[in-house]
Design a protein around this motif. Structure first.
Motif, PDB file in Angstrom:
ATOM      1  N   PRO A  52       0.892  -1.350   0.249  1.00 31.37           N
ATOM      2  CA  PRO A  52      -0.065  -0.053  -0.270  1.00 31.37           C
ATOM      3  C   PRO A  52       0.744   1.603   0.124  1.00 31.37           C
ATOM      4  N   LYS A  53       1.854   1.471   0.537  1.00 30.32           N
ATOM      5  CA  LYS A  53       2.865   2.129  -0.181  1.00 30.32           C
ATOM      6  C   LYS A  53       3.396   2.603  -1.455  1.00 30.32           C
ATOM      7  N   ALA A  54       2.962   1.899  -2.250  1.00 29.62           N
ATOM      8  CA  ALA A  54       3.999   1.526  -3.336  1.00 29.62           C
ATOM      9  C   ALA A  54       3.550   3.349  -3.949  1.00 29.62           C
ATOM     10  N   ALA A  86      -0.867  -1.137   6.441  1.00 27.39           N
ATOM     11  CA  ALA A  86      -0.691   0.268   6.623  1.00 27.39           C
ATOM     12  C   ALA A  86      -0.180   0.178   5.775  1.00 27.39           C
ATOM     13  N   PRO A  87      -1.433   1.996   4.752  1.00 27.55           N
ATOM     14  CA  PRO A  87      -0.473   2.543   4.175  1.00 27.55           C
ATOM     15  C   PRO A  87      -0.112   4.142   4.872  1.00 27.55           C
ATOM     16  N   ASP A  88      -0.123   4.992   3.691  1.00 28.32           N
ATOM     17  CA  ASP A  88       0.242   6.297   4.156  1.00 28.32           C
ATOM     18  C   ASP A  88      -0.924   6.841   4.830  1.00 28.32           C
ATOM     19  N   TRP A  89      -0.537   7.210   6.070  1.00 21.45           N
ATOM     20  CA  TRP A  89      -2.040   7.402   6.548  1.00 21.45           C
ATOM     21  C   TRP A  89      -2.266   9.419   5.741  1.00 21.45           C
ATOM     22  N   THR A  90      -1.065   9.754   5.702  1.00 23.01           N
ATOM     23  CA  THR A  90      -1.414  10.923   5.330  1.00 23.01           C
ATOM     24  C   THR A  90      -2.208  11.344   3.544  1.00 23.01           C
ATOM     25  N   GLN A  91      -0.990  10.176   2.849  1.00 22.76           N
ATOM     26  CA  GLN A  91      -1.594  10.656   1.576  1.00 22.76           C
ATOM     27  C   GLN A  91      -2.738   9.721   0.775  1.00 22.76           C
ATOM     28  N   ILE A  92      -3.447   8.634   2.096  1.00 21.11           N
ATOM     29  CA  ILE A  92      -4.858   8.667   1.821  1.00 21.11           C
ATOM     30  C   ILE A  92      -5.251   9.037   2.225  1.00 21.11           C
ATOM     31  N   ALA A  93      -5.226   9.999   3.325  1.00 21.99           N
ATOM     32  CA  ALA A  93      -6.509  10.973   3.403  1.00 21.99           C
ATOM     33  C   ALA A  93      -6.335  12.307   2.529  1.00 21.99           C
ATOM     34  N   GLY A  94      -5.098  12.712   2.292  1.00 13.52           N
ATOM     35  CA  GLY A  94      -4.833  13.789   1.314  1.00 13.52           C
ATOM     36  C   GLY A  94      -6.295  12.944  -0.160  1.00 13.52           C
ATOM     37  N   LEU A  95      -5.679  12.188  -0.676  1.00 10.06           N
ATOM     38  CA  LEU A  95      -6.284  11.466  -1.974  1.00 10.06           C
ATOM     39  C   LEU A  95      -7.886  11.272  -1.503  1.00 10.06           C
TER      40      LEU A  95
END
Length: 519
Positions: A52-54, A86-95
């Motif tokens: 998920p962090k690709a 777990a993904p990058d939470w900042t990225q997932i929230a932003g997108l």
């Protein structure tokens, strides 16, 4: 312009991968080997499911990528979270926030010839974003989402109340599916499910009151399709655990009463009973609408079409309540079910609980004893009301469960066969058990065998297993029992079956006797 496989994507840096997706164009050959944006999207989704962090560190994905790829990214993250990655939470929230805030129209021209080659607008990506938020809202045994990120995701979910487009899309649809299945395929009910997941996280969360108000507002809509009621029924257990003071007074409006059971209430009731196992708290809460459901002359609407009669499901809960000692036979739902439900439905409910016994590693002795007592009560009823003989149709599962002793079930098998001869066509499933019972009680086993064949109404395959597995052993044990009368009865019955066409029976009995007494 060649499409990339998932492995090729995994070998690239995030910047290289995004650059490829920005510049790649579909060839439009819908019959070829997946040259579409949809095909590339599936590869991208697969990559993010396992990694998920690709795409970590890449910004402005909404401005750079087609909505097809944004949907794939969001769906890949959702799958990763289901696997506790777990993904990058900042990225997932932003997108997620950027997709939801985007207008529905896309600046990218649609490519490809097929309907599913490329998303024409952002609606599918927005539904994927809501699905991701719904997954994030679910309460887990081990928390995955950090508290600060969860607060942000909760705010996004609650703010979606202003998205009337999602409601209109759902409300104007005719899916042809049951309400629960429909609720999994449209953005509006997916969002509502997410709100209920937020509530299940507890009354002490900062978003609880806002989420509760949003749920009440959405349930007030005139939802003729019933998806919201299916979501409500599905979430009932979580809601009553968290806030019984809110749920209990709402229950008559949501699930119906003893006097009224609307279509929407039927959907909520039947979904709740279909997706939840029996629990005393739910049984008490739903007692009034269960009474109303049994009273109805017309079929009950199933919120989830799982091929189970909703009245049978009520019966299963009744039986669970009885055998667990939570209610007695004078319970109003138990009384009404065994008095007013069709005999076949009662028999199916009893048989299904016995089937559940078969799949349980251990069943407490007290529960087995109460179930056995209930069976005897129902047999007494059928003796007094022979027209209700179908209530005994599930007895083979008592035998098959191996939770009740042979000395209990063997004489009752014979009795059930006398009261419901049609039960004989089910006895092929217990051929081994009948054969083994002859080691313990050869006389009753022989009598039960006679009852099985007396009730036989055809020469079909259903009796083949009994003839092959049970008949030789039962007759052999009766012959060798040491009881002269029983021996003569067994020989006479062997000859009788031989005259009816079982020409190899005597040889099979001899083999069985020699195997037991080789000398």
């Amino acid at each position: 312009n060649s499409p990339l496989s998932q492995d090729e994507m995994a070998a690239m840096t995030p910047a290289e991968l995004i650059a490829h997706l920005e510049s790649w164009h579909a060839s439009g050959n819908r019959w070829g080997p997946e040259p579409s944006h949809e095909g590339q999207g599936r590869e991208l989704q697969g990559l993010l499911t396992t990694n998920p962090k690709a795409l970590a560190g890449v910004e402005d994905l909404v401005g750079r990528l087609r909505p097809t790829y944004l949907r794939a990214i969001l769906q890949g993250w959702e799958a990763a979270i289901k696997a506790d990655l777990a993904p990058d939470w900042t990225q997932i929230a932003g997108l997620t926030g950027a997709v939801l805030a985007h207008i529905d129209a896309s600046d990218f021209p649609v490519e490809g010839e097929g309907r599913w080659d490329d998303d024409a607008d952002f609606r599918a990506a927005k539904q994927a974003a809501v699905g991701l938020l719904e997954e994030l809202a679910q309460k887990r045994a081990s928390p995955l989402v950090p508290d600060d990120a969860m607060a942000r995701f909760a705010e996004m979910l609650i703010s979606l109340a202003a998205d009337e487009t999602a409601w209109n899309e759902y409300h104007g649809s005719e899916s042809g599916m049951d309400a629960l299945t429909t609720s999994l395929n449209w953005q509006w009910p997916i969002w509502l499910r997410g709100l209920i997941h937020l509530l299940s996280r507890g009354k002490d969360t900062p978003w609880y009151d806002a989420a509760q108000s949003a749920v009440e507002a959405e349930l007030a809509r005139d939802d003729t399709g019933g998806a919201s009621r299916a979501v409500l029924g599905e979430g009932l257990g979580r809601l009553i655990d968290v806030d019984p003071e809110w749920v209990t007074p709402k229950a008559p409006d949501w699930f119906g009463s003893a006097e009224e059971l609307t279509d929407s209430q039927q959907i909520a009731l039947t979904t709740a009973m279909a997706v939840h196992r029996y629990h005393p708290k739910l049984y008490d809460l739903l007692t009034p609408p269960m009474l109303s459901a049994i009273d109805r002359e017309q079929p009950i609407i199933s919120g989830w079409d799982n091929h189970t009669d909703p009245i049978r499901r009520i019966g299963e809960w009744v039986i669970d309540a009885l055998i667990r000692g939570h209610v007695t036979t004078d319970d109003p739902v138990a009384t009404k079910f065994f008095r007013d439900a069709p005999a076949k439905v009662r028999g199916d409910a009893i048989g299904h609980i016995a089937w559940n016994f078969m799949h349980a590693a251990i069943v407490d002795d007290d529960i087995c004893d109460r179930f056995a007592e209930l069976w005897d009560q129902r047999v007494l009823h059928v003796r007094e009301h022979p027209e209700d003989h179908e209530e005994l149709s599930g007895f083979v599962w008592f035998v098959k469960s191996h939770k009740l002793d042979v000395t209990w079930w063997l004489p009752r098998l014979k009795e059930a066969l006398e009261l419901d001869p049609g039960l004989s066509s089910e006895c092929h499933m217990i051929s081994d058990e009948i054969a083994e019972s002859a080691d313990i009680d050869p006389r009753t086993a022989l009598n039960a065998l006679k009852s099985i064949f007396d009730g036989r109404n055809d020469a079909g395959r259903v009796f083949y297993m009994i003839e092959q597995k049970a008949v030789p052993r039962v007759i052999a044990r009766a012959i060798d029992s040491g009881d002269g009368t029983l021996r003569q009865d067994a020989i006479a019955y062997m000859n009788f079956l031989g005259e009816r066409g079982n020409l190899s029976l005597e040889a099979a009995v001899d083999r069985e006797r020699k195997a037991t007494h080789p000398g």
